[in-house]
Design a protein around this motif. Structure first.
Motif, PDB file in Angstrom:
ATOM      1  N   GLU A  80       0.811  -1.221   0.000  1.00 14.59           N
ATOM      2  CA  GLU A  80       0.000   0.000   0.000  1.00 14.59           C
ATOM      3  C   GLU A  80       0.843   1.271   0.000  1.00 14.59           C
ATOM      4  O   GLU A  80       0.465   2.288   0.575  1.00 14.59           O
ATOM      5  N   SER A  81       1.978   1.221  -0.694  1.00 19.94           N
ATOM      6  CA  SER A  81       2.890   2.370  -0.729  1.00 19.94           C
ATOM      7  C   SER A  81       2.855   3.124  -2.054  1.00 19.94           C
ATOM      8  O   SER A  81       3.458   4.195  -2.166  1.00 19.94           O
ATOM      9  N   VAL A  82       2.149   2.594  -3.058  1.00 13.52           N
ATOM     10  CA  VAL A  82       2.181   3.150  -4.410  1.00 13.52           C
ATOM     11  C   VAL A  82       0.827   3.753  -4.761  1.00 13.52           C
ATOM     12  O   VAL A  82      -0.220   3.125  -4.524  1.00 13.52           O
ATOM     13  N   ILE A  83       0.843   4.954  -5.338  1.00 14.90           N
ATOM     14  CA  ILE A  83      -0.384   5.525  -5.883  1.00 14.90           C
ATOM     15  C   ILE A  83      -0.381   5.332  -7.398  1.00 14.90           C
ATOM     16  O   ILE A  83       0.636   5.535  -8.066  1.00 14.90           O
ATOM     17  N   TYR A  84      -1.510   4.872  -7.903  1.00 13.55           N
ATOM     18  CA  TYR A  84      -1.688   4.627  -9.335  1.00 13.55           C
ATOM     19  C   TYR A  84      -2.491   5.781  -9.918  1.00 13.55           C
ATOM     20  O   TYR A  84      -3.515   6.183  -9.356  1.00 13.55           O
ATOM     21  N   LEU A  85      -2.035   6.344 -11.032  1.00 15.28           N
ATOM     22  CA  LEU A  85      -2.713   7.464 -11.677  1.00 15.28           C
ATOM     23  C   LEU A  85      -3.088   7.084 -13.104  1.00 15.28           C
ATOM     24  O   LEU A  85      -2.232   6.685 -13.895  1.00 15.28           O
ATOM     25  N   SER A  86      -4.377   7.197 -13.421  1.00 16.34           N
ATOM     26  CA  SER A  86      -4.842   6.947 -14.780  1.00 16.34           C
ATOM     27  C   SER A  86      -6.174   7.639 -14.992  1.00 16.34           C
ATOM     28  O   SER A  86      -7.047   7.596 -14.113  1.00 16.34           O
ATOM     29  N   LEU A  87      -6.335   8.256 -16.160  1.00 15.34           N
ATOM     30  CA  LEU A  87      -7.582   8.934 -16.502  1.00 15.34           C
ATOM     31  C   LEU A  87      -8.399   8.122 -17.490  1.00 15.34           C
ATOM     32  O   LEU A  87      -9.136   8.646 -18.320  1.00 15.34           O
ATOM     33  N   GLY A  88      -8.275   6.795 -17.401  1.00 10.72           N
ATOM     34  CA  GLY A  88      -9.084   5.910 -18.218  1.00 10.72           C
ATOM     35  C   GLY A  88      -8.532   5.764 -19.620  1.00 10.72           C
ATOM     36  O   GLY A  88      -7.439   6.232 -19.955  1.00 10.72           O
TER      37      GLY A  88
END
Length: 490
Positions: A273-281
Motif C-alpha cells: 500500500e505504498s504506491v499511488i496509481y494514476l490513470s484517466l481511463g
C-alpha cells in the motif's frame, strides 16, 4: 432456424463503442453464461481507434457453443456530424445509423434470441426486439443516482427554465440526492442550445424506460435510498415503470498467471500500500499546464507512483481522447511534455507508462494503496472491488456525479477544492491530496471504508447474494418468444 430447449436461453447484447460500455457488457455476458445457463452473442460497434478497446476485443476468449463476439463495422457518419461535435453526439449518430446493419445481423443468427440487451446508446434498436417478439432490456453500466437523473431528465427538460448550468438552486430529483449545477451536473446537460444536450435528452426520452427492465451496475445496499425511489410509484417509479435490477459490481477479472512485465516486477519490490496509481481511463487526457502541475505535485509528495500518461491537449480543460492509441513515435514520448528532469529525478520512486496499462491487475497488487482516477464507473468499481481509496479527478460525462458519490456518500475519496475542469489544480494541493490518501489519518479511515464496500460488493455476487438473485430474477423475463423471429427473416 434452430430452436432452443427449455433450459437454455440465448441473449443478444448490443454494445456501442468505448471501454466504458464494452467492459460491463462483456462481464454481463460472462455472468449470464456462467450462472444463468445462457448462450450469448455480443454485437459490438467498434470505434477502431482505441488501443485499449482493440486489445480487449482481441484478447477476449470465445466459445462458439456458449458465447461469441460479432463486430459490426462502424457506419460512415462523416457527412452527418461535425469534427468538433461532442462524443455524445457522435455515439448517438453512430448507433442510429447502425440500426439496419444490426437488424440484418440479428436476423442472420442461426439461433433465435430470447432477449435483446442494449446499452444506453443502443436504445434506438429496442423496436427491433418489439418487431421480432423478443424481450428487451436496457443496461445502464453506472450507478443508481445517474440512472435517476436519466429517468427524471424529461421532466426537468420541461420544468427547469434556462440552462441547467446557470441554475442557482440544487436540481431536485424525487427521493434522491439533489444535483448541484456547479459541481455534479453531467456536462452534456449544461447548455440547452448545444447539440449534445438535444441528443442526450432524445436518447433518454426514447429508450431508458422502454425496455422490460433496467439493469444497473451496482449492488443493492450501495445506494438503497436511490433504488427505493426508482421503485416507488409515488417517486421515480412512475417514470421508470419497469423493474430495476442492481447486478454489480461487474468488473474485469485479474490475470493470475505468467510474467506480466516491467510494471509488476517493479511493484513486487515495493512495500504494501505504498504506491499511488494514476490513470484517466482509456479516453482521458490533461491540458499541458495541468500535467505540469500533476508531475510537480507527485514529485513533491515523495510518494511511490505508477502514472499512465498520454500527450496533453492544447485546450484549457480535460478532454476526451479520440485520436487512437498514438503511433508510439518520438513525439509520444513522455520526456517531450513532462517537466524537464522529472523522469530522471523520480526514476527510483515511480514509473511512467505511455498510453495504456493493465489497470485491474495493478489495482489488485498489494503494493498499490491509492488511485487518482477520472471516476469512470468501471474504474470506480475496480478501485472499490480492490479496496483502494481514490483521488477523484472527473473530466466529463457522469464522472462529476461519481466523484460526489465517492467523496460525499461513500467517503472513500478526496477531491480538489475547485473542480479541475474550472481551474488548474496546483501542485501543492495535489501533493496534499496524495499524502492524505496514502498516509494520513483520513486516508486510513477511507481505506477502512472502501474495504467494507469491497466485502459487501463481493458478497452481493455470491450465490444467494443480492446481485446474484437480481440477475436470476432478470433472467426469468427471457421467456421464449420467437414466434415473429422466423417471419422477420423471410
Amino acid at each position: 432456424m434452430e430452436t432452443m430447449n427449455n433450459s437454455k436461453q440465448h441473449a443478444a447484447l448490443l454494445c456501442s463503442p468505448g471501454m466504458g460500455h464494452l467492459i460491463p457488457i462483456l462481464e454481463l455476458a460472462k455472468q449470464l453464461v456462467a450462472h444463468q445457463n445462457f448462450t450469448v452473442t455480443i454485437f459490438v460497434v467498434s470505434s477502431q481507434t482505441s488501443h485499449a478497446e482493440s486489445q480487449l476485443l482481441n484478447s477476449t476468449p470465445t466459445n462458439p457453443q456458449l458465447w461469441h463476439v460479432v463486430q459490426l463495422p462502424p457506419p460512415d457518419i462523416s457527412g452527418l456530424v461535425d469534427p468538433d461535435d461532442a462524443v455524445v453526439t457522435i455515439l448517438a449518430m453512430m448507433m442510429r445509423e447502425v440500426r439496419h446493419a444490426f437488424r440484418s445481423a440479428l436476423l442472420g443468427m442461426e439461433v433465435c434470441p430470447t432477449m435483446l440487451i442494449v446499452d444506453l446508446f443502443g436504445t434506438e434498436s429496442l423496436p427491433v426486439a418489439e418487431e421480432l417478439g423478443i424481450s428487451k432490456f436496457v443496461y445502464v453500466p453506472s450507478n443508481a443516482w445517474f440512472l435517476s437523473l436519466m429517468v427524471y431528465c424529461p421532466v426537468l427538460d420541461v420544468e427547469v427554465k434556462g440552462d441547467f448550468v446557470h441554475q442557482k438552486e440544487p436540481i431536485q430529483i424525487p427521493g434522491c440526492r439533489s444535483i448541484l449545477p456547479h459541481l455534479d451536473l453531467v456536462d452534456t446537460l449544461s447548455v440547452r442550445a448545444h447539440k449534445e444536450y438535444l441528443d442526450f435528452v432524445e436518447i433518454i426520452s426514447s429508450g431508458v424506460s422502454k425496455g422490460d427492465a433496467i439493469l444497473v451496475n451496482i449492488w443493492e445496499d450501495l445506494e438503497p435510498k436511490t433504488l427505493a425511489a426508482l421503485r416507488d410509484e409515488k417517486l421515480l417509479g412512475r417514470y421508470t415503470k419497469v423493474p430495476v435490477y442492481p447486478i454489480g459490481p461487474l468488473i474485469r477479472p485479474t490475470e493470475s498467471s505468467g510474467s506480466r512485465g516491467k510494471v509488476f516486477d517493479w511493484l513486487d519490490k515495493q512495500p504494501n500500500e505504498s504506491v499511488i496509481y494514476l490513470s484517466l481511463g482509456s479516453g482521458g487526457t490533461l491540458p499541458y499546464e495541468q500535467m505540469t502541475e500533476m508531475a510537480w505535485g507527485l514529485e513533491l509528495s515523495k510518494q511511490r507512483f505508477v502514472w499512465v500518461i498520454r500527450k496533453p491537449t492544447q485546450t484549457a480543460d480535460g478532454a476526451f481522447f479520440t485520436g487512437g492509441s498514438g503511433n508510439g513515435g518520438d513525439e509520444d514520448s513522455p520526456s517531450k511534455y513532462l517537466p524537464k528532469g522529472f523522469l530522471e529525478r523520480t526514476k527510483d520512486v515511480g514509473l511512467v507508462i505511455p498510453l495504456w496499462a493493465p489497470q485491474v491487475d495493478i489495482l489488485a497488487h498489494p503494493s498499490v494503496g491509492g488511485f487518482l482516477s477520472h471516476c469512470g464507473w468501471n474504474s470506480t468499481l475496480e478501485s472499490i472491488s480492490n479496496g483502494v481509496p481514490m483521488i477523484a479527478w472527473p473530466l466529463y460525462a457522469e464522472q462529476r456525479m461519481n466523484s460526489t458519490l465517492l467523496t460525499e456518500e461513500f467517503g472513500v475519496a478526496v477531491r480538489s477544492k475547485i473542480p479541475p475542469w474550472k481551474k488548474v489544480v496546483e501542485r501543492e494541493e495535489i501533493e496534499e491530496m496524495v499524502r492524505k490518501i496514502m498516509g494520513e489519518k483520513e486516508g486510513f479511515a477511507m481505506r477502512d471504508r472502501v474495504r467494507k464496500l469491497k466485502t459487501r460488493g463481493a458478497k452481493a455476487l455470491e450465490k444467494g447474494g443480492s446481485s446474484y438473485n437480481a440477475l436470476s430474477q432478470f433472467a426469468k423475463h427471457g421467456e421464449l418468444r420467437c414466434m415473429k423471429f422466423a417471419d422477420g427473416r423471410k
